[in-house]
Design a protein around this motif. Structure first.
Motif, PDB file in Angstrom:
ATOM      1  N   GLN A 166     -21.479  -2.134  20.982  1.00  0.00           N
ATOM      2  CA  GLN A 166     -20.666  -1.488  22.076  1.00  0.00           C
ATOM      3  C   GLN A 166     -21.655  -1.119  23.156  1.00  0.00           C
ATOM      4  O   GLN A 166     -21.084  -1.022  24.278  1.00  0.00           O
ATOM      5  N   GLN A 167     -22.974  -0.777  23.122  1.00  0.00           N
ATOM      6  CA  GLN A 167     -23.698  -0.566  23.769  1.00  0.00           C
ATOM      7  C   GLN A 167     -24.134  -1.756  25.065  1.00  0.00           C
ATOM      8  O   GLN A 167     -24.495  -1.419  25.982  1.00  0.00           O
ATOM      9  N   HIS A 168     -23.730  -2.773  24.533  1.00  0.00           N
ATOM     10  CA  HIS A 168     -23.972  -3.925  25.390  1.00  0.00           C
ATOM     11  C   HIS A 168     -22.718  -4.578  25.581  1.00  0.00           C
ATOM     12  O   HIS A 168     -22.654  -5.943  25.751  1.00  0.00           O
ATOM     13  N   GLY A 169     -21.636  -3.852  26.016  1.00  0.00           N
ATOM     14  CA  GLY A 169     -20.430  -4.283  26.349  1.00  0.00           C
ATOM     15  C   GLY A 169     -19.475  -4.909  25.549  1.00  0.00           C
ATOM     16  O   GLY A 169     -18.219  -5.637  25.860  1.00  0.00           O
ATOM     17  N   VAL A 170     -19.569  -5.058  24.520  1.00  0.00           N
ATOM     18  CA  VAL A 170     -18.595  -5.640  23.195  1.00  0.00           C
ATOM     19  C   VAL A 170     -17.602  -4.685  22.769  1.00  0.00           C
ATOM     20  O   VAL A 170     -17.770  -3.437  22.400  1.00  0.00           O
ATOM     21  N   SER A 171     -16.542  -5.230  22.905  1.00  0.00           N
ATOM     22  CA  SER A 171     -15.445  -4.394  22.246  1.00  0.00           C
ATOM     23  C   SER A 171     -15.213  -4.394  20.740  1.00  0.00           C
ATOM     24  O   SER A 171     -15.573  -5.381  20.131  1.00  0.00           O
ATOM     25  N   LEU A 172     -14.988  -3.252  20.066  1.00  0.00           N
ATOM     26  CA  LEU A 172     -14.866  -3.100  18.615  1.00  0.00           C
ATOM     27  C   LEU A 172     -13.366  -3.139  18.431  1.00  0.00           C
ATOM     28  O   LEU A 172     -12.439  -2.126  18.811  1.00  0.00           O
ATOM     29  N   PHE A 173     -12.811  -4.045  17.519  1.00  0.00           N
ATOM     30  CA  PHE A 173     -11.496  -3.903  17.156  1.00  0.00           C
ATOM     31  C   PHE A 173     -11.476  -3.495  15.562  1.00  0.00           C
ATOM     32  O   PHE A 173     -12.344  -4.226  14.818  1.00  0.00           O
ATOM     33  N   PHE A 174     -10.656  -2.753  15.056  1.00  0.00           N
ATOM     34  CA  PHE A 174     -10.637  -2.447  13.633  1.00  0.00           C
ATOM     35  C   PHE A 174      -9.287  -2.891  12.991  1.00  0.00           C
ATOM     36  O   PHE A 174      -8.323  -2.502  13.470  1.00  0.00           O
ATOM     37  N   VAL A 175      -9.521  -3.729  12.038  1.00  0.00           N
ATOM     38  CA  VAL A 175      -8.274  -4.427  11.295  1.00  0.00           C
ATOM     39  C   VAL A 175      -8.176  -4.044   9.934  1.00  0.00           C
ATOM     40  O   VAL A 175      -9.106  -4.333   9.193  1.00  0.00           O
ATOM     41  N   THR A 176      -7.313  -3.197   9.643  1.00  0.00           N
ATOM     42  CA  THR A 176      -7.262  -2.613   8.351  1.00  0.00           C
ATOM     43  C   THR A 176      -5.894  -2.630   7.447  1.00  0.00           C
ATOM     44  O   THR A 176      -4.868  -2.881   8.183  1.00  0.00           O
ATOM     45  N   ALA A 177      -6.094  -2.631   6.160  1.00  0.00           N
ATOM     46  CA  ALA A 177      -4.851  -2.611   5.365  1.00  0.00           C
ATOM     47  C   ALA A 177      -4.195  -1.275   5.299  1.00  0.00           C
ATOM     48  O   ALA A 177      -3.226  -1.128   4.482  1.00  0.00           O
ATOM     49  N   ARG A 178      -4.742  -0.294   5.837  1.00  0.00           N
ATOM     50  CA  ARG A 178      -4.129   1.094   5.790  1.00  0.00           C
ATOM     51  C   ARG A 178      -2.990   0.946   6.334  1.00  0.00           C
ATOM     52  O   ARG A 178      -2.798   0.373   7.419  1.00  0.00           O
ATOM     53  N   PRO A 179      -2.053   1.852   6.034  1.00  0.00           N
ATOM     54  CA  PRO A 179      -0.797   1.688   6.691  1.00  0.00           C
ATOM     55  C   PRO A 179      -0.611   2.848   7.962  1.00  0.00           C
ATOM     56  O   PRO A 179      -1.471   3.786   8.246  1.00  0.00           O
ATOM     57  N   GLY A 180       0.527   2.327   8.679  1.00  0.00           N
ATOM     58  CA  GLY A 180       0.526   3.077   9.891  1.00  0.00           C
ATOM     59  C   GLY A 180       0.398   4.454   9.825  1.00  0.00           C
ATOM     60  O   GLY A 180       0.274   5.122  10.931  1.00  0.00           O
ATOM     61  N   ILE A 181       1.176   5.069   8.876  1.00  0.00           N
ATOM     62  CA  ILE A 181       1.303   6.564   8.719  1.00  0.00           C
ATOM     63  C   ILE A 181      -0.066   7.283   8.905  1.00  0.00           C
ATOM     64  O   ILE A 181       0.199   8.528   9.345  1.00  0.00           O
ATOM     65  N   THR A 234       0.784  -1.183   0.049  1.00  0.00           N
ATOM     66  CA  THR A 234       0.001  -0.092   0.010  1.00  0.00           C
ATOM     67  C   THR A 234       0.794   1.466   0.195  1.00  0.00           C
ATOM     68  O   THR A 234       1.819   1.338   0.835  1.00  0.00           O
ATOM     69  N   THR A 235       0.592   2.276  -0.949  1.00  0.00           N
ATOM     70  CA  THR A 235       1.132   3.550  -0.909  1.00  0.00           C
ATOM     71  C   THR A 235       0.175   4.690  -0.647  1.00  0.00           C
ATOM     72  O   THR A 235      -0.883   4.573  -1.050  1.00  0.00           O
ATOM     73  N   VAL A 236       0.646   5.734  -0.074  1.00  0.00           N
ATOM     74  CA  VAL A 236      -0.123   6.904   0.169  1.00  0.00           C
ATOM     75  C   VAL A 236       0.566   8.188  -0.187  1.00  0.00           C
ATOM     76  O   VAL A 236       1.686   8.488  -0.086  1.00  0.00           O
ATOM     77  N   SER A 237      -0.202   8.869  -1.057  1.00  0.00           N
ATOM     78  CA  SER A 237       0.388  10.093  -1.600  1.00  0.00           C
ATOM     79  C   SER A 237       0.455  11.068  -0.684  1.00  0.00           C
ATOM     80  O   SER A 237      -0.465  11.415   0.290  1.00  0.00           O
ATOM     81  N   ALA A 238       1.322  12.168  -0.816  1.00  0.00           N
ATOM     82  CA  ALA A 238       1.553  13.306   0.127  1.00  0.00           C
ATOM     83  C   ALA A 238      -0.029  14.148   0.014  1.00  0.00           C
ATOM     84  O   ALA A 238      -0.284  14.571   0.853  1.00  0.00           O
ATOM     85  N   ALA A 239      -0.494  14.153  -1.131  1.00  0.00           N
ATOM     86  CA  ALA A 239      -2.069  14.927  -1.273  1.00  0.00           C
ATOM     87  C   ALA A 239      -2.960  14.272  -0.166  1.00  0.00           C
ATOM     88  O   ALA A 239      -3.723  15.123   0.504  1.00  0.00           O
ATOM     89  N   ALA A 240      -2.853  13.128  -0.325  1.00  0.00           N
ATOM     90  CA  ALA A 240      -3.804  12.332   0.645  1.00  0.00           C
ATOM     91  C   ALA A 240      -3.757  12.686   2.082  1.00  0.00           C
ATOM     92  O   ALA A 240      -4.484  12.647   2.892  1.00  0.00           O
ATOM     93  N   LEU A 241      -2.291  12.635   2.474  1.00  0.00           N
ATOM     94  CA  LEU A 241      -2.034  12.859   3.979  1.00  0.00           C
ATOM     95  C   LEU A 241      -2.505  14.274   4.345  1.00  0.00           C
ATOM     96  O   LEU A 241      -2.899  14.576   5.360  1.00  0.00           O
ATOM     97  N   VAL A 242      -2.065  15.171   3.377  1.00  0.00           N
ATOM     98  CA  VAL A 242      -2.705  16.696   3.615  1.00  0.00           C
ATOM     99  C   VAL A 242      -4.023  16.857   3.846  1.00  0.00           C
ATOM    100  O   VAL A 242      -4.594  17.393   4.620  1.00  0.00           O
ATOM    101  N   ALA A 243      -4.883  15.956   2.773  1.00  0.00           N
ATOM    102  CA  ALA A 243      -6.328  15.766   2.981  1.00  0.00           C
ATOM    103  C   ALA A 243      -6.885  15.306   4.265  1.00  0.00           C
ATOM    104  O   ALA A 243      -7.937  15.559   4.840  1.00  0.00           O
ATOM    105  N   LEU A 244      -6.210  14.230   4.946  1.00  0.00           N
ATOM    106  CA  LEU A 244      -6.408  13.684   5.757  1.00  0.00           C
ATOM    107  C   LEU A 244      -5.719  14.317   7.218  1.00  0.00           C
ATOM    108  O   LEU A 244      -5.712  13.520   8.238  1.00  0.00           O
ATOM    109  N   ALA A 245      -5.439  15.589   7.266  1.00  0.00           N
ATOM    110  CA  ALA A 245      -4.770  16.173   8.321  1.00  0.00           C
ATOM    111  C   ALA A 245      -5.862  16.179   9.524  1.00  0.00           C
ATOM    112  O   ALA A 245      -6.811  16.248   9.580  1.00  0.00           O
TER     113      ALA A 245
END
Length: 228
Positions: free
Chosen positions: A134-149, A29-40
């Protein structure tokens, strides 16, 4: 300018699909600089190990184009099956059990490929089910291919639209060169190792759901890979 979709609806700028730079097509996975600016980050945001047998509920469709209204209808159809299951399962926990639901992000928890805004809107049918959990005590975990940056902006986005983030798994540099399905399976194993029982795993790609380590899986439509 309006365009007519394969479903006979007019396609306007507000429901046109926008391909994201982290769209899941390959293991890298690659992320453009423009995308990072958009997601500031907005200013206010600064401050069981054994595999279980998995059954799957899925909506499948093939299309040359993806219409937003149809996608939402198809997502709702899957969540209409997920919610009754979760209500039953949550109401009957095993002694000492910590229940968890695992969710993919792009075109699962969030509306990623339609329009562009930040924070990205929640996928409403999925958010409704997640809120019940989540209102009934269940924990939500998110597993994504998005990069850590972009982990911090992703975490903020999820919380901003109403998800309670029990944990967010993003790909580190080494993970970028791993098979996506194997990477996501390893994260579910890690969640189990923390003492959780994954009662449901929700995603829109086979790589989100394969590999076990969830009692039940729910597949949202990706229209033969057209949605990341």
């Amino acid at each position: 300018m309006h365009q007519t979709t394969a479903y006979g609806r007019e396609r306007t700028p507000t429901n046109m699909r926008i391909r994201r730079p982290w769209a899941r097509r390959t293991a890298v996975t690659t992320v453009s600089a423009a995308a990072l600016v958009a997601l500031a980050i907005p200013a206010e945001a600064a401050t069981t190990t054994a595999s279980t047998a998995s059954t799957s509920t899925t909506a499948t469709a093939a299309a040359e184009d993806v219409d937003y209204a149809t996608w939402q209808t198809d997502c709702q159809a899957v969540m209409n099956q997920a919610l009754p299951y979760l209500k039953t399962r949550i109401a009957a926990p095993r002694p000492g059990e910590k229940q968890a639901v695992v969710l993919d992000i792009d075109n699962t928890a969030l509306e990623t490929d339609f329009g562009f805004s930040y924070p990205q809107p929640a996928n409403k049918p999925v958010l409704e089910v997640a809120k019940y959990a989540q209102q009934h005590g269940v924990s939500l975990f998110f597993v994504t291919a998005r990069p850590g940056i972009i982990a911090s902006v992703t975490d903020y986005n999820l919380k901003h639209v109403g998800y309670q983030v029990g944990g967010l798994y993003v790909r580190g540099f080494v993970d970028l060169f791993k098979d996506v399905a194997a990477y996501k399976t390893a994260q579910r194993v890690d969640i189990e190792n923390k003492g959780y029982t994954i009662i449901a795993n929700i995603g829109n790609s086979a790589t989100d759901l394969s590999g076990g380590h969830a009692e039940k899986t729910f597949k949202l439509p990706d229209y033969d890979g057209q949605l990341s």
